[in-house]
Write a protein that holds these residues in place. Sequence first.
Motif, mmCIF file in Angstrom:
data_model
loop_
_atom_site.group_PDB
_atom_site.id
_atom_site.type_symbol
_atom_site.label_atom_id
_atom_site.label_comp_id
_atom_site.label_asym_id
_atom_site.label_seq_id
_atom_site.Cartn_x
_atom_site.Cartn_y
_atom_site.Cartn_z
ATOM 1 N N MET A 12 5.193 -5.937 13.645
ATOM 2 C CA MET A 12 5.540 -4.526 13.555
ATOM 3 C C MET A 12 4.452 -4.124 12.155
ATOM 4 N N ARG A 13 3.099 -4.080 12.496
ATOM 5 C CA ARG A 13 2.235 -3.557 11.563
ATOM 6 C C ARG A 13 2.029 -2.179 11.647
ATOM 7 N N MET A 14 2.268 -1.633 10.481
ATOM 8 C CA MET A 14 2.604 0.096 10.396
ATOM 9 C C MET A 14 1.039 0.701 10.406
ATOM 10 N N SER A 15 0.903 1.871 11.090
ATOM 11 C CA SER A 15 -0.168 2.771 10.896
ATOM 12 C C SER A 15 0.107 4.073 11.113
ATOM 13 N N GLY A 16 -0.879 4.900 10.597
ATOM 14 C CA GLY A 16 -0.574 6.369 10.644
ATOM 15 C C GLY A 16 0.484 6.694 9.895
ATOM 16 N N SER A 17 0.594 5.961 8.626
ATOM 17 C CA SER A 17 1.926 6.162 7.670
ATOM 18 C C SER A 17 1.762 7.248 6.744
ATOM 19 N N PHE A 18 2.782 7.837 6.186
ATOM 20 C CA PHE A 18 2.806 8.790 5.197
ATOM 21 C C PHE A 18 4.018 8.524 4.314
ATOM 22 N N TYR A 19 3.579 8.376 3.034
ATOM 23 C CA TYR A 19 4.790 7.818 2.162
ATOM 24 C C TYR A 19 4.710 9.149 1.009
ATOM 25 N N CYS A 20 5.960 9.302 0.412
ATOM 26 C CA CYS A 20 6.202 10.215 -0.597
ATOM 27 C C CYS A 20 7.447 9.583 -1.568
ATOM 28 N N ARG A 21 6.717 9.938 -2.838
ATOM 29 C CA ARG A 21 8.084 9.736 -3.741
ATOM 30 C C ARG A 21 8.347 11.071 -4.404
ATOM 31 N N THR A 22 9.851 11.197 -4.353
ATOM 32 C CA THR A 22 10.339 12.509 -4.667
ATOM 33 C C THR A 22 11.289 12.427 -5.989
ATOM 34 N N ARG A 119 4.380 4.785 11.725
ATOM 35 C CA ARG A 119 4.225 4.486 13.224
ATOM 36 C C ARG A 119 3.835 2.914 13.434
ATOM 37 N N PHE A 120 3.972 2.505 14.605
ATOM 38 C CA PHE A 120 3.773 1.023 15.028
ATOM 39 C C PHE A 120 2.888 0.942 16.307
ATOM 40 N N ASP A 121 1.697 0.111 16.264
ATOM 41 C CA ASP A 121 0.621 0.232 17.405
ATOM 42 C C ASP A 121 1.036 -0.961 18.482
ATOM 43 N N HIS A 122 1.559 -2.114 18.138
ATOM 44 C CA HIS A 122 1.739 -3.243 19.350
ATOM 45 C C HIS A 122 3.071 -2.561 20.075
ATOM 46 N N PRO A 123 2.710 -2.644 21.254
ATOM 47 C CA PRO A 123 3.730 -2.629 22.306
ATOM 48 C C PRO A 123 5.118 -3.129 22.016
ATOM 49 N N ALA A 124 4.936 -4.460 21.629
ATOM 50 C CA ALA A 124 6.448 -5.221 21.245
ATOM 51 C C ALA A 124 6.958 -4.462 19.990
ATOM 52 N N ALA A 125 6.271 -4.044 19.029
ATOM 53 C CA ALA A 125 6.782 -3.388 17.960
ATOM 54 C C ALA A 125 7.508 -2.000 18.514
ATOM 55 N N LYS A 126 6.840 -1.282 19.166
ATOM 56 C CA LYS A 126 7.222 0.062 19.804
ATOM 57 C C LYS A 126 8.261 -0.156 20.530
ATOM 58 N N HIS A 127 8.477 -1.058 21.347
ATOM 59 C CA HIS A 127 9.631 -1.110 22.273
ATOM 60 C C HIS A 127 11.003 -1.644 21.435
ATOM 61 N N LEU A 128 10.896 -2.536 20.350
ATOM 62 C CA LEU A 128 11.888 -2.845 19.499
ATOM 63 C C LEU A 128 12.437 -1.588 18.758
ATOM 64 N N VAL A 165 0.959 -0.540 -4.107
ATOM 65 C CA VAL A 165 2.365 -1.278 -4.180
ATOM 66 C C VAL A 165 3.574 -0.773 -3.623
ATOM 67 N N ILE A 166 3.872 0.575 -3.912
ATOM 68 C CA ILE A 166 4.841 1.373 -3.248
ATOM 69 C C ILE A 166 4.824 1.232 -1.636
ATOM 70 N N THR A 167 3.679 1.630 -1.284
ATOM 71 C CA THR A 167 3.438 1.712 0.117
ATOM 72 C C THR A 167 3.711 0.106 0.940
ATOM 73 N N ARG A 168 3.191 -0.829 0.313
ATOM 74 C CA ARG A 168 3.392 -2.226 0.838
ATOM 75 C C ARG A 168 4.883 -2.647 0.836
ATOM 76 N N LEU A 169 5.464 -2.484 -0.462
ATOM 77 C CA LEU A 169 6.878 -2.509 -0.631
ATOM 78 C C LEU A 169 7.740 -1.855 0.504
ATOM 79 N N ALA A 170 7.250 -0.611 0.675
ATOM 80 C CA ALA A 170 7.988 0.112 1.525
ATOM 81 C C ALA A 170 7.939 -0.396 3.260
ATOM 82 N N ASP A 171 6.687 -0.825 3.670
ATOM 83 C CA ASP A 171 6.711 -1.631 5.030
ATOM 84 C C ASP A 171 7.369 -2.837 5.032
ATOM 85 N N VAL A 172 7.106 -3.415 3.899
ATOM 86 C CA VAL A 172 8.410 -4.899 3.844
ATOM 87 C C VAL A 172 9.560 -4.304 3.953
ATOM 88 N N LEU A 173 10.026 -3.378 3.427
ATOM 89 C CA LEU A 173 11.502 -2.921 3.138
ATOM 90 C C LEU A 173 11.908 -2.314 4.681
#
Length: 300
Positions: A12-22, A119-128, A165-173
């Motif tokens: 579940m590696r993420m790509s095409g990501s957008f993050y926003c601190r509100t 977004r997720f690129d790998h088919p296994a991640a997309k299917h999940l 740091v925030i974007t990587r923590l968001a991916d982990v979360l």
Amino acid sequence: MTDALGEALHLMRMSGSFYCRTELTEPWGLTMPDMADCLWFHVLTSGSCEIEVDGHVTSLAPGDVLLVPGGEGHRLFSGSEAETPLVTTLPHTFETDNYAILRHGDGGAVTHLVCGAVRFDHPAAKHLIKVLPHVLYVRQADDMRATIDLMAAEARNLRPGGEAVITRLADVLVIQTIRSWLANDPAARTGWLGALQDQQIGQALALIHRDPAQPWTVERLAHQTAMSRSAFAARFTELVGEPAMRYVTRWRMHVAMNRLRDRDSTVSEIARGLGYESEAAFSRAFKRIVGVSPGQARAG
């Protein structure tokens, strides 16, 4: 023992990501647009928030996480009386192309959220992602507390490197939230997800996912899982919902769709890379499963 579900999470590696601190002050409201092929996430780090998805309202408290795996449009607000303008029409301060700060509201009590669409690129991640619930909500999970606390600290005082740091923590979360649901919801033990967690069928699925180009047969997969052909075929269909060889073909087409979007390989190269002896044979299989030709899929 093969951990097919763990492998799917690993991919579940993420790509095409957008993050926003509100930074939101009551009364406030936002409408998130529909984002096809994306997963929306919201982490409440302070204050309070209501989220409405498909008419169902969920109240968030600090430390709560909510995912909208299908990327459907939805509303966030401090109270039902608040206006909810489309978030893309509001002014943002862009720290990078993929990270922005949004300040909005009428000056009352403050709420802080970290939001994003990934977004997720790998088919296994997309299917999940496709088999997850319509809305996935985790309330103050103890095993996610450290991640949320770190994210809240970074959001309060954005220092050099804070965006990274925030974007990587968001991916982990996001992954932690999905893992928490998988561990605690009985629905995660049915269908494709249940099959991934079955000792023998999960092993077969992992083999197919790792190397879809192999000349798989029912006999070969049964042998790899130490089952008889008939027992394997029946159990695979029962758990996965379709026969093994149809699943192999469909999985190859998931991989093919991914490679077609990359545009780095010709259709002939993709066909050979997935074990097809000719482009024509691959194209017939692709159209049978996807409904259009590889060329049309790439153009679309």
